[in-house]
Design a protein around this motif. Structure first.
Motif, PDB file in Angstrom:
ATOM      1  N   HIS A   1       0.831  -1.209   0.000  1.00 35.46           N
ATOM      2  CA  HIS A   1       0.000   0.000   0.000  1.00 35.46           C
ATOM      3  C   HIS A   1       0.866   1.259   0.000  1.00 35.46           C
ATOM      4  O   HIS A   1       0.363   2.371  -0.135  1.00 35.46           O
ATOM      5  N   THR A   2       2.196   1.083   0.189  1.00 32.06           N
ATOM      6  CA  THR A   2       3.108   2.231   0.157  1.00 32.06           C
ATOM      7  C   THR A   2       3.345   2.654  -1.283  1.00 32.06           C
ATOM      8  O   THR A   2       3.743   1.843  -2.123  1.00 32.06           O
ATOM      9  N   ILE A   3       3.098   3.937  -1.562  1.00 34.74           N
ATOM     10  CA  ILE A   3       3.233   4.463  -2.919  1.00 34.74           C
ATOM     11  C   ILE A   3       4.561   5.209  -3.054  1.00 34.74           C
ATOM     12  O   ILE A   3       4.938   5.989  -2.186  1.00 34.74           O
ATOM     13  N   ASP A   4       5.255   4.956  -4.156  1.00 30.89           N
ATOM     14  CA  ASP A   4       6.458   5.717  -4.475  1.00 30.89           C
ATOM     15  C   ASP A   4       6.024   7.117  -4.901  1.00 30.89           C
ATOM     16  O   ASP A   4       5.325   7.273  -5.907  1.00 30.89           O
ATOM     17  N   PRO A   5       6.404   8.171  -4.148  1.00 28.72           N
ATOM     18  CA  PRO A   5       5.927   9.516  -4.484  1.00 28.72           C
ATOM     19  C   PRO A   5       6.409  10.033  -5.833  1.00 28.72           C
ATOM     20  O   PRO A   5       5.854  11.001  -6.356  1.00 28.72           O
ATOM     21  N   LYS A   6       7.412   9.380  -6.408  1.00 26.50           N
ATOM     22  CA  LYS A   6       7.911   9.841  -7.711  1.00 26.50           C
ATOM     23  C   LYS A   6       7.119   9.243  -8.876  1.00 26.50           C
ATOM     24  O   LYS A   6       6.925   9.880  -9.907  1.00 26.50           O
ATOM     25  N   THR A   7       6.656   7.997  -8.709  1.00 31.31           N
ATOM     26  CA  THR A   7       5.985   7.312  -9.826  1.00 31.31           C
ATOM     27  C   THR A   7       4.476   7.193  -9.648  1.00 31.31           C
ATOM     28  O   THR A   7       3.749   7.007 -10.624  1.00 31.31           O
ATOM     29  N   GLY A   8       4.014   7.268  -8.398  1.00 32.73           N
ATOM     30  CA  GLY A   8       2.592   7.047  -8.131  1.00 32.73           C
ATOM     31  C   GLY A   8       2.227   5.573  -8.114  1.00 32.73           C
ATOM     32  O   GLY A   8       1.056   5.213  -7.958  1.00 32.73           O
ATOM     33  N   LEU A   9       3.217   4.704  -8.270  1.00 36.57           N
ATOM     34  CA  LEU A   9       2.967   3.258  -8.296  1.00 36.57           C
ATOM     35  C   LEU A   9       3.382   2.620  -6.969  1.00 36.57           C
ATOM     36  O   LEU A   9       4.252   3.145  -6.266  1.00 36.57           O
ATOM     37  N   PRO A  10       2.765   1.482  -6.621  1.00 37.48           N
ATOM     38  CA  PRO A  10       3.072   0.871  -5.325  1.00 37.48           C
ATOM     39  C   PRO A  10       4.450   0.213  -5.299  1.00 37.48           C
ATOM     40  O   PRO A  10       4.987  -0.192  -6.327  1.00 37.48           O
ATOM     41  N   VAL A  11       4.984   0.129  -4.091  1.00 40.66           N
ATOM     42  CA  VAL A  11       6.297  -0.462  -3.861  1.00 40.66           C
ATOM     43  C   VAL A  11       6.183  -1.984  -3.892  1.00 40.66           C
ATOM     44  O   VAL A  11       5.194  -2.550  -3.434  1.00 40.66           O
ATOM     45  N   THR A  12       7.194  -2.642  -4.430  1.00 39.80           N
ATOM     46  CA  THR A  12       7.240  -4.109  -4.430  1.00 39.80           C
ATOM     47  C   THR A  12       8.588  -4.565  -3.867  1.00 39.80           C
ATOM     48  O   THR A  12       9.546  -3.808  -3.815  1.00 39.80           O
ATOM     49  N   GLY A  13       8.627  -5.839  -3.466  1.00 37.64           N
ATOM     50  CA  GLY A  13       9.902  -6.449  -3.074  1.00 37.64           C
ATOM     51  C   GLY A  13      10.181  -6.481  -1.591  1.00 37.64           C
ATOM     52  O   GLY A  13      10.993  -7.269  -1.127  1.00 37.64           O
ATOM     53  N   ILE A  14       9.531  -5.605  -0.812  1.00 37.07           N
ATOM     54  CA  ILE A  14       9.783  -5.546   0.628  1.00 37.07           C
ATOM     55  C   ILE A  14       8.478  -5.712   1.396  1.00 37.07           C
ATOM     56  O   ILE A  14       7.482  -5.070   1.078  1.00 37.07           O
ATOM     57  N   LYS A  15       8.502  -6.592   2.404  1.00 38.35           N
ATOM     58  CA  LYS A  15       7.319  -6.772   3.250  1.00 38.35           C
ATOM     59  C   LYS A  15       7.345  -5.861   4.467  1.00 38.35           C
ATOM     60  O   LYS A  15       6.312  -5.377   4.903  1.00 38.35           O
TER      61      LYS A  15
ATOM     62  N   VAL B   1      10.475   2.435   0.001  1.00 43.18           N
ATOM     63  CA  VAL B   1      10.406   3.044  -1.336  1.00 43.18           C
ATOM     64  C   VAL B   1      11.734   2.901  -2.070  1.00 43.18           C
ATOM     65  O   VAL B   1      11.764   2.588  -3.264  1.00 43.18           O
ATOM     66  N   MET B   2      12.836   3.090  -1.357  1.00 43.86           N
ATOM     67  CA  MET B   2      14.159   3.086  -1.996  1.00 43.86           C
ATOM     68  C   MET B   2      14.617   1.681  -2.391  1.00 43.86           C
ATOM     69  O   MET B   2      15.414   1.522  -3.310  1.00 43.86           O
ATOM     70  N   GLY B   3      14.116   0.667  -1.665  1.00 42.47           N
ATOM     71  CA  GLY B   3      14.555  -0.699  -1.952  1.00 42.47           C
ATOM     72  C   GLY B   3      15.668  -1.122  -1.007  1.00 42.47           C
ATOM     73  O   GLY B   3      16.271  -0.299  -0.311  1.00 42.47           O
ATOM     74  N   ILE B   4      15.942  -2.428  -0.982  1.00 43.73           N
ATOM     75  CA  ILE B   4      16.859  -2.993   0.008  1.00 43.73           C
ATOM     76  C   ILE B   4      18.258  -2.390  -0.082  1.00 43.73           C
ATOM     77  O   ILE B   4      18.792  -1.874   0.904  1.00 43.73           O
ATOM     78  N   ASN B   5      18.877  -2.425  -1.255  1.00 43.13           N
ATOM     79  CA  ASN B   5      20.272  -1.986  -1.376  1.00 43.13           C
ATOM     80  C   ASN B   5      20.435  -0.495  -1.089  1.00 43.13           C
ATOM     81  O   ASN B   5      21.256  -0.098  -0.263  1.00 43.13           O
ATOM     82  N   SER B   6      19.626   0.329  -1.769  1.00 45.78           N
ATOM     83  CA  SER B   6      19.738   1.786  -1.573  1.00 45.78           C
ATOM     84  C   SER B   6      19.328   2.175  -0.165  1.00 45.78           C
ATOM     85  O   SER B   6      19.938   3.046   0.456  1.00 45.78           O
ATOM     86  N   GLY B   7      18.264   1.521   0.349  1.00 50.02           N
ATOM     87  CA  GLY B   7      17.770   1.834   1.684  1.00 50.02           C
ATOM     88  C   GLY B   7      18.798   1.539   2.758  1.00 50.02           C
ATOM     89  O   GLY B   7      19.067   2.374   3.633  1.00 50.02           O
ATOM     90  N   LEU B   8      19.394   0.339   2.698  1.00 54.84           N
ATOM     91  CA  LEU B   8      20.397  -0.021   3.706  1.00 54.84           C
ATOM     92  C   LEU B   8      21.667   0.807   3.548  1.00 54.84           C
ATOM     93  O   LEU B   8      22.321   1.159   4.542  1.00 54.84           O
ATOM     94  N   HIS B   9      22.016   1.150   2.308  1.00 53.61           N
ATOM     95  CA  HIS B   9      23.178   2.018   2.082  1.00 53.61           C
ATOM     96  C   HIS B   9      22.964   3.362   2.771  1.00 53.61           C
ATOM     97  O   HIS B   9      23.862   3.886   3.435  1.00 53.61           O
ATOM     98  N   LEU B  10      21.752   3.905   2.641  1.00 57.39           N
ATOM     99  CA  LEU B  10      21.423   5.165   3.305  1.00 57.39           C
ATOM    100  C   LEU B  10      21.548   5.023   4.822  1.00 57.39           C
ATOM    101  O   LEU B  10      22.202   5.847   5.477  1.00 57.39           O
ATOM    102  N   ILE B  11      20.911   3.989   5.382  1.00 59.37           N
ATOM    103  CA  ILE B  11      20.912   3.808   6.838  1.00 59.37           C
ATOM    104  C   ILE B  11      22.330   3.637   7.370  1.00 59.37           C
ATOM    105  O   ILE B  11      22.675   4.162   8.433  1.00 59.37           O
TER     106      ILE B  11
END
Length: 306
Positions: free
Chosen positions: A235-249, A270-280
């Motif tokens: 149900h989480t929407i990517d604010p850039k595309t307007g489409l829902p996020v996939t791949g992460i529960k 929204v960022m995904g596993i690799n980019s998200g964890l890199h940020l954190i």
């Protein structure tokens, strides 16, 4: 003794718990925390015409609105998180067309990508103008709307914890619908144990962590997701595309402030596993646990699970 009280606040279930000498004194202190959350809700809600949030939204594209310092500073912090996450966190999400996304069992296909993109054209945190001297907030474009759904519960949990501590509660917790702030120790002297929910069965615990003077927030698609052509869409929407996020529960953030934990959980989805964890991994004092749609677990460098 541990005194606890649960109450529906901000549209969610909150639970407050403190170690105190008597039920009576504990309940009195908890009442003060509940009053504080109600005060914050009145300011931030979009369901009241008189809230500061709605005042800002109704003047979008028209004129700046003078706001209390508390709201100005909260929006300012939101802007910093938006910059940090390159727009994956954005409080101007309020303008998205809800009719595109109902996430019920009747939803069998995704919207046209062009229509979805158009639905998010008003989402842009850079179009919030803050004037520090005048203490005003201005949404540049007509139709823009802000909302604090991605940070409000965390902010309220921090404020409630502050009230409890400043009134003598040396140990306790606030659970704002899964955004948890805990400090001090349990009656037996051990830290508070927080369970990370199993993304497939919310009542079951996937893993657990011991915390004190720490906040934990989880963003997940436990209840709100849809299966289309065998693929799970959050149900989480990517604010850039307007489409829902996939791949992460689910994404769980562990840090010192519930506000920051709340605000970082969704953008990592929204960022995904690799980019998200890199940020954190770049942010000092913040940890992260990600569970993907195949039930594999990924953690930031500083996480130690039981």
């Amino acid at each position: 003794m541990l005194v606890k009280k649960g109450q529906k606040l901000m549209g969610n279930h909150f639970e407050f718990g403190i170690i105190t000498e008597s039920e009576q004194s504990g309940s009195a202190i908890i009442r003060l925390a509940i009053q504080e959350v109600k005060r914050i809700e009145e300011i931030l809600t979009t369901f009241s015409e008189t809230s500061v949030t709605n005042l800002i939204n109704t003047h979008a594209g028209i004129s700046p609105v003078e706001v209390p310092d508390e709201v100005f500073q909260l929006i300012s912090r939101c802007q910093k998180i938006s910059n940090l996450t390159q727009g994956a966190f954005d409080i101007t999400y309020g303008s998205i067309d809800k009719s595109l996304w109902n996430f019920d069992i009747h939803m069998t296909s995704l919207p046209n990508p062009e229509i979805a993109k158009k639905s998010v054209q008003l989402i842009n945190f850079k179009n919030i103008r803050l004037d520090l001297n005048a203490q005003t907030v201005f949404l540049v474009n007509k139709g823009m709307r802000i909302g604090f759904g991605g940070i409000g519960k965390g902010y309220a949990a921090d404020r409630a914890a502050h009230i409890l501590k400043s009134n003598g509660a040396e140990s306790g917790f606030v659970n704002a619908a899964g955004d948890i702030k805990a400090w001090g120790y349990q009656e037996n002297g051990s830290p508070w144990t927080i369970g990370v929910a199993d993304p497939n069965q919310k009542q079951k615990v996937f893993s657990s962590i011991d915390i004190t003077n720490t906040a934990v927030a989880t963003s997940g698609d436990y209840e709100k997701f849809v299966m289309i052509d065998g693929k799970r869409y959050s149900h989480t929407i990517d604010p850039k595309t307007g489409l829902p996020v996939t791949g992460i529960k689910s994404v769980t953030i562990i840090t010192s402030q519930a506000e920051l934990a709340d605000a970082l959980a969704t953008p990592v989805m929204v960022m995904g596993i690799n980019s998200g964890l890199h940020l954190i991994n770049q942010i000092k004092g913040v940890g992260c646990i990600v569970i993907d749609d195949k039930d594999s677990m990924f953690t930031s460098n500083n996480i130690k699970l039981k």
